[in-house]
Scaffold this active site. Structure first.
Site, short mmCIF file in Angstrom:
data_model
loop_
_atom_site.label_atom_id
_atom_site.label_comp_id
_atom_site.label_asym_id
_atom_site.label_seq_id
_atom_site.Cartn_x
_atom_site.Cartn_y
_atom_site.Cartn_z
N CYS A 122 -46.71 -28.53 -25.98
CA CYS A 122 -48.16 -28.30 -25.84
C CYS A 122 -48.86 -29.09 -26.94
O CYS A 122 -48.53 -28.94 -28.13
CB CYS A 122 -48.46 -26.80 -26.00
SG CYS A 122 -50.22 -26.39 -26.04
N CYS B 54 -51.72 -33.47 -21.62
CA CYS B 54 -51.44 -32.04 -21.52
C CYS B 54 -50.21 -31.92 -20.65
O CYS B 54 -50.13 -32.57 -19.60
CB CYS B 54 -52.62 -31.30 -20.90
SG CYS B 54 -52.27 -29.55 -20.51
#
Length: 293
Positions: free
Chosen positions: A92, A206
């Site tokens: 992440c 992402c």
């Protein structure tokens, strides 16, 4: 001075454990990290792999910096101990920039982070027009802007903060895809055309976004190179692990979801799809290496 989020706790390759497969945790706020998990399965077949999804805390974007750090520590630190993890990959971008310095100061195991692949995009772009498709939090980070100034100063870089795209990827994985018009509107700002040329490389900043790659490709106004850092993250983890001295059978991958729910039905599909944003041919994991959750 910048912090190397991709680095581990040490700068040299070292054998993590002896006599058993090393246990590697791959952590994300939801299912986005599965794109990294699939690559790690491929590149570290002798490791015991555990996917940790904090779906109860998803999304991380609205959290303050302190709240996000506290949340990651609350979820991850007990699992480092109870699962006896030998390495953790933070799949992440937002969590990496905020939590890795803290985690590395509190634990001696290697941690590998996730960063926008801006350097790769700049090296591949012919038009010198690059877009970074990210969450608003990643776009706002000084770390991201430092990457642009360091590695893409000769490019026109467009930073696109897509507020809901990670949630759309989660919905897609749970069998509730949003419309083409919604996805198309989210990626439209990435495509910039001017008198000197047009965007030819888009960074997927992402880990959720590669889950929507097929739709991005179908809805893009012109072909671009979509850059997914999953393979590079997996290579870094494999390098840190070094030669694995594992005896006996390697347990199949498994997953932990903080909500207590079962894995989405598309879990196996993502691992078997193995979509790459670069030109490398991907060797997909065999079904026998994918455990039920």
């Amino acid at each position: 001075m910048g912090v190397d989020l991709m680095a581990g706790a040490t700068t040299t390759t070292a054998r993590l454990v002896t006599g058993r497969p090393p246990r590697v945790g791959v952590f994300d706020s939801g299912v986005g990290g599965l794109t990294v998990f699939a690559e790690i399965i491929r590149q570290m077949p002798k490791a015991e792999l555990i996917y940790i999804a904090d779906d109860a805390g998803f999304p991380y974007g609205p959290l303050s910096d302190k709240a996000l750090i506290d949340r990651v520590l609350f979820v991850l630190e007990p699992l480092i101990e109870s699962e006896r993890l030998d390495m953790v990959v933070i799949a992440c971008n937002t969590a990496s920039t905020l939590t890795l310095p803290v985690l590395r100061s509190r634990h001696y195991i290697p941690f590998v982070g996730t960063v926008p692949a801006i350097k790769t995009a700049a090296s591949l772009s012919r038009s010198r027009r690059v877009s970074v498709l990210a969450t608003p939090g990643t776009v706002a980070r000084d770390y991201t802007r430092d990457l642009v100034s360091t590695h893409a100063s000769d490019c026109r870089v467009t930073l696109v903060g897509a507020a809901d795209l990670a949630a759309h990827a989660e919905a897609e994985m749970h069998g509730a895809p949003v419309s083409d018009s919604v996805i198309g509107a989210a990626i439209a700002p990435c495509f910039v055309s001017d008198e000197g040329g047009r965007t030819d490389a888009v960074v997927l900043a992402c880990t959720h976004y590669p889950l929507l790659l097929a739709r991005f490709e179908a809805l893009a106004p012109w072909p671009v190179t979509w850059i997914n850092p999953a393979a590079a993250i997996a290579r870094r983890a494999a390098t840190l692990a070094g030669e694995i001295d594992a005896r006996g059978t390697v347990p199949p991958p498994r997953a932990i979801f903080t909500s207590g729910s079962a894995c989405p039905a598309a879990f196996r599909d993502v691992l078997l799809a193995g979509r790459q944003a670069d030109t490398d041919a991907s060797v997909l994991p065999e079904p026998s290496r994918i455990a039920a959750c």
